[in-house]
Design an enzyme around this catalytic site. Structure first.
Site, mmCIF file in Angstrom:
data_model
loop_
_atom_site.group_PDB
_atom_site.id
_atom_site.type_symbol
_atom_site.label_atom_id
_atom_site.label_comp_id
_atom_site.label_asym_id
_atom_site.label_seq_id
_atom_site.Cartn_x
_atom_site.Cartn_y
_atom_site.Cartn_z
ATOM 1 N N ILE A 154 0.839 -1.207 0.000
ATOM 2 C CA ILE A 154 0.000 0.000 0.000
ATOM 3 C C ILE A 154 0.871 1.253 0.000
ATOM 4 O O ILE A 154 0.657 2.176 -0.805
ATOM 5 C CB ILE A 154 -0.965 -0.016 1.210
ATOM 6 C CG1 ILE A 154 -1.947 -1.177 1.072
ATOM 7 C CG2 ILE A 154 -1.708 1.312 1.329
ATOM 8 C CD1 ILE A 154 -2.761 -1.488 2.311
ATOM 9 N N THR A 231 -4.547 5.055 7.708
ATOM 10 C CA THR A 231 -5.494 4.085 7.133
ATOM 11 C C THR A 231 -5.039 2.664 7.459
ATOM 12 O O THR A 231 -5.503 1.715 6.834
ATOM 13 C CB THR A 231 -5.612 4.246 5.592
ATOM 14 O OG1 THR A 231 -4.315 4.060 5.017
ATOM 15 C CG2 THR A 231 -6.164 5.601 5.193
ATOM 16 N N SER A 232 -4.123 2.525 8.445
ATOM 17 C CA SER A 232 -3.575 1.181 8.724
ATOM 18 C C SER A 232 -4.268 0.482 9.890
ATOM 19 O O SER A 232 -5.131 -0.350 9.663
ATOM 20 C CB SER A 232 -2.072 1.256 8.938
ATOM 21 O OG SER A 232 -1.445 1.316 7.685
ATOM 22 N N ARG A 233 -3.899 0.826 11.104
ATOM 23 C CA ARG A 233 -4.552 0.253 12.276
ATOM 24 C C ARG A 233 -4.593 1.333 13.353
ATOM 25 O O ARG A 233 -3.613 2.066 13.553
ATOM 26 C CB ARG A 233 -3.812 -0.978 12.807
ATOM 27 C CG ARG A 233 -4.018 -2.250 11.991
ATOM 28 C CD ARG A 233 -5.451 -2.783 12.020
ATOM 29 N NE ARG A 233 -5.618 -3.988 11.231
ATOM 30 C CZ ARG A 233 -6.024 -4.037 9.957
ATOM 31 N NH1 ARG A 233 -6.307 -2.913 9.311
ATOM 32 N NH2 ARG A 233 -6.166 -5.185 9.330
ATOM 33 N N ASP A 257 -9.024 6.293 8.918
ATOM 34 C CA ASP A 257 -9.963 5.269 8.453
ATOM 35 C C ASP A 257 -10.055 4.153 9.489
ATOM 36 O O ASP A 257 -10.804 3.198 9.312
ATOM 37 C CB ASP A 257 -9.495 4.693 7.107
ATOM 38 C CG ASP A 257 -10.530 3.744 6.512
ATOM 39 O OD1 ASP A 257 -11.703 4.164 6.397
ATOM 40 O OD2 ASP A 257 -10.183 2.598 6.175
ATOM 41 N N GLU A 262 -12.239 0.654 17.435
ATOM 42 C CA GLU A 262 -13.259 0.658 16.380
ATOM 43 C C GLU A 262 -14.219 -0.523 16.432
ATOM 44 O O GLU A 262 -15.340 -0.423 15.934
ATOM 45 C CB GLU A 262 -12.605 0.740 14.995
ATOM 46 C CG GLU A 262 -11.826 -0.503 14.597
ATOM 47 C CD GLU A 262 -11.245 -0.379 13.182
ATOM 48 O OE1 GLU A 262 -10.594 0.631 12.882
ATOM 49 O OE2 GLU A 262 -11.457 -1.313 12.392
ATOM 50 N N HIS A 294 -13.359 2.555 8.414
ATOM 51 C CA HIS A 294 -12.626 1.397 7.873
ATOM 52 C C HIS A 294 -13.191 0.986 6.508
ATOM 53 O O HIS A 294 -13.585 -0.169 6.302
ATOM 54 C CB HIS A 294 -12.664 0.221 8.853
ATOM 55 C CG HIS A 294 -11.434 -0.645 8.747
ATOM 56 N ND1 HIS A 294 -10.729 -1.094 9.826
ATOM 57 C CD2 HIS A 294 -10.779 -1.134 7.665
ATOM 58 C CE1 HIS A 294 -9.710 -1.827 9.434
ATOM 59 N NE2 HIS A 294 -9.712 -1.856 8.099
ATOM 60 N N GLN A 295 -13.212 1.941 5.608
ATOM 61 C CA GLN A 295 -13.758 1.678 4.271
ATOM 62 C C GLN A 295 -12.695 1.761 3.179
ATOM 63 O O GLN A 295 -13.018 1.653 1.996
ATOM 64 C CB GLN A 295 -14.898 2.663 3.955
ATOM 65 C CG GLN A 295 -14.415 4.103 3.726
ATOM 66 C CD GLN A 295 -15.503 5.011 3.169
ATOM 67 O OE1 GLN A 295 -16.357 5.470 3.921
ATOM 68 N NE2 GLN A 295 -15.486 5.267 1.877
ATOM 69 N N ALA A 296 -11.424 1.952 3.591
ATOM 70 C CA ALA A 296 -10.392 2.154 2.567
ATOM 71 C C ALA A 296 -10.316 0.970 1.596
ATOM 72 O O ALA A 296 -10.052 1.139 0.414
ATOM 73 C CB ALA A 296 -9.037 2.389 3.223
HETATM 74 P P1 NAI Z 1 2.713 -5.020 3.604
HETATM 75 O O1 NAI Z 1 3.003 -6.179 4.487
HETATM 76 O O2 NAI Z 1 2.811 -5.171 2.123
HETATM 77 O O3 NAI Z 1 3.668 -3.791 4.023
HETATM 78 C C1 NAI Z 1 3.883 -3.394 5.323
HETATM 79 C C2 NAI Z 1 5.247 -2.725 5.366
HETATM 80 O O4 NAI Z 1 5.413 -2.144 6.662
HETATM 81 C C3 NAI Z 1 6.430 -3.680 5.154
HETATM 82 O O5 NAI Z 1 7.277 -3.177 4.142
HETATM 83 C C4 NAI Z 1 7.127 -3.726 6.507
HETATM 84 O O6 NAI Z 1 8.527 -3.878 6.389
HETATM 85 C C5 NAI Z 1 6.769 -2.353 7.055
HETATM 86 N N1 NAI Z 1 6.866 -2.219 8.492
HETATM 87 C C6 NAI Z 1 6.666 -3.150 9.464
HETATM 88 N N2 NAI Z 1 6.823 -2.603 10.682
HETATM 89 C C7 NAI Z 1 7.156 -1.295 10.469
HETATM 90 C C8 NAI Z 1 7.436 -0.211 11.336
HETATM 91 N N3 NAI Z 1 7.414 -0.343 12.674
HETATM 92 N N4 NAI Z 1 7.722 0.978 10.784
HETATM 93 C C9 NAI Z 1 7.735 1.131 9.443
HETATM 94 N N5 NAI Z 1 7.470 0.154 8.574
HETATM 95 C C10 NAI Z 1 7.180 -1.050 9.089
HETATM 96 O O7 NAI Z 1 1.260 -4.509 4.032
HETATM 97 P P2 NAI Z 1 0.228 -3.653 3.173
HETATM 98 O O8 NAI Z 1 -0.598 -4.564 2.343
HETATM 99 O O9 NAI Z 1 0.922 -2.522 2.531
HETATM 100 O O10 NAI Z 1 -0.740 -3.116 4.339
HETATM 101 C C11 NAI Z 1 -0.271 -2.229 5.342
HETATM 102 C C12 NAI Z 1 -1.296 -2.157 6.446
HETATM 103 O O11 NAI Z 1 -2.475 -1.504 5.955
HETATM 104 C C13 NAI Z 1 -1.826 -3.528 6.930
HETATM 105 O O12 NAI Z 1 -0.970 -4.103 7.894
HETATM 106 C C14 NAI Z 1 -3.149 -3.166 7.512
HETATM 107 O O13 NAI Z 1 -2.965 -2.870 8.891
HETATM 108 C C15 NAI Z 1 -3.567 -1.905 6.760
HETATM 109 N N6 NAI Z 1 -4.738 -2.115 5.905
HETATM 110 C C16 NAI Z 1 -5.817 -1.301 6.073
HETATM 111 C C17 NAI Z 1 -6.943 -1.462 5.274
HETATM 112 C C18 NAI Z 1 -8.136 -0.560 5.387
HETATM 113 O O14 NAI Z 1 -9.189 -0.861 4.807
HETATM 114 N N7 NAI Z 1 -8.060 0.545 6.099
HETATM 115 C C19 NAI Z 1 -7.007 -2.542 4.285
HETATM 116 C C20 NAI Z 1 -5.761 -3.282 4.136
HETATM 117 C C21 NAI Z 1 -4.696 -3.085 4.942
#
Ligand code: NAI
Length: 328
Positions: A154, A231-233, A257, A262, A294-296
């Site tokens: 992302i 938009t992560s957690r 988001d 939540e 949480h609609q992203a």
């Molecule tokens: P991904 O696993 O492809 O990338 C996560 C990146 O974060 C990795 O490159 C990792 O090395 C890095 N990382 C880990 N710990 C870290 C830290 N302390 N500081 C900086 N970087 C760190 O995951 P992706 O697919 O990019 O998703 C990221 C997050 O987005 C998910 O873990 C999830 O929490 C959130 N998400 C939210 C959604 C939403 O609808 N709002 C939907 C999908 C994901």
């Protein structure tokens, strides 16, 4: 396989049924999975859960006693699953590692643009016949430094989109990404990112190490008036510290988001109910805060990919094929 699907909404049923070519027996349940509702999985060999289902040690023990052998997450993040308890009870855990990074990245940019140009306020004003521009001044995105925390799937798409705005992009990630480097993203330490960025956007998973990565100390390091997007957690932010940052003006705008608490709020129509979360209620009072529930992820493409991978994961498990190993 017989699969109990928790937190099931109309759209989950629609997309999972469409993807269910192998004809697994899908049983849809509206309640969130927790200790009280785990019994709904009786007779199922797998459960399928989403971001706010509570898959803790007690729930996992209960599921195992019911004969469940697989937990299939229909999301990427798995911070809500006690992986060591799952291993202890020989329950496999699978997820959807990638479904549409574009969905989340594009929503992230939507929050940035809406906050910057105050679209939420302009929308209401115009509908009420108020065409005054006072208070709506924004800034050119062009040339503003954006700090991306986490450059996985992302974060990389966010960085790609930002190159179109000609935004210098800084990143912090323990595992720098060659695609981002080739885009001209500069990897720096977190403190430098916080100090140099006009906009900070979070795209890392929630782990026990990075809970409250944005706390009082981090906010102090940021530029005055910084825009912060999550938009992560939810628990990546210390929400009380964020509220103090908004009150002092240190944080100029906030787009969320996700929210730490939540699961008590999101995904349901609560418009006729009293909001009992005072912290969330305080966030809603700021004119420079936009919150989406949480609609992203919520695009047709993402829902379709989530359903396809979830069904594929269940089929692979059934056929004893290799599964992704999740890191605890
Ligand atoms: P991904 O696993 O492809 O990338 C996560 C990146 O974060 C990795 O490159 C990792 O090395 C890095 N990382 C880990 N710990 C870290 C830290 N302390 N500081 C900086 N970087 C760190 O995951 P992706 O697919 O990019 O998703 C990221 C997050 O987005 C998910 O873990 C999830 O929490 C959130 N998400 C939210 C959604 C939403 O609808 N709002 C939907 C999908 C994901």
């Amino acid at each position: 396989m017989k699969v109990a699907i928790f937190s099931a909404k109309k759209y989950d049923r629609e997309f999972l049924d469409a993807a269910n070519v192998p004809r697994h027996e899908l049983r849809f349940f509206e309640p969130l999975l927790n200790e009280e509702t785990a019994g709904l999985a009786t007779g199922s060999e797998a459960v399928c859960v989403f971001v706010n289902d509570q898959v803790n040690a007690a729930v996992i023990a209960k599921l195992r006693s019911l004969g469940v052998r697989l937990i299939a997450l229909r999301c990427a993040g798995y911070n809500n699953v006690d992986l060591s308890a799952a291993t202890k009870h020989s329950i496999a855990v699978v997820r959807v590692p990638a479904y549409s990074p574009y969905a989340v990245a594009e929503h992230t940019i939507a929050l940035m643009l809406a906050l910057n140009r105050k679209v939420h306020r302009a929308y209401n004003r115009v509908r009420e016949g108020n065409f005054a521009l006072d208070g709506l001044v924004g800034f050119d995105m062009h040339g503003k430094t954006v700090g991306v925390i986490g450059t996985g799937q992302i974060g990389t798409v966010v960085a790609q989109i930002l190159t179109g705005f000609i935004c210098p992009t800084l990143a912090f990630d323990p595992f720098p990404n060659p695609t981002c480097r080739s885009l001209g993203v500069r990897y720096v330490e977190l403190n430098e990112l916080l100090a140099q960025s006009d906009i900070v956007s979070l795209h890392c998973p929630l782990t026990s190490e990075n809970k409250y990565i944005i706390n009082n100390a981090a906010i102090t390091r940021m530029k005055n008036g910084v825009m912060l997007i999550n938009t992560s957690r939810g628990a990546l932010l210390d929400t009380i510290a964020i509220i103090n940052g908004l009150k002092s003006g240190k944080i100029g705008s906030l787009g969320l988001d996700v929210y730490e608490e939540e699961e008590e709020i999101f995904f349901e129509d609560r418009s006729g109910l009293i909001l009992s979360d005072d912290v969330f209620a305080r966030l809603l009072t700021f004119p420079n805060v936009i919150i989406t529930g949480h609609q992203a992820f919520f695009t047709r493409e993402a829902l379709s990919n989530i359903a396809a991978t979830t069904i594929e994961n269940i089929t692979k498990f059934e056929n004893n094929q290799p599964l992704e190993k999740l890191a605890g």
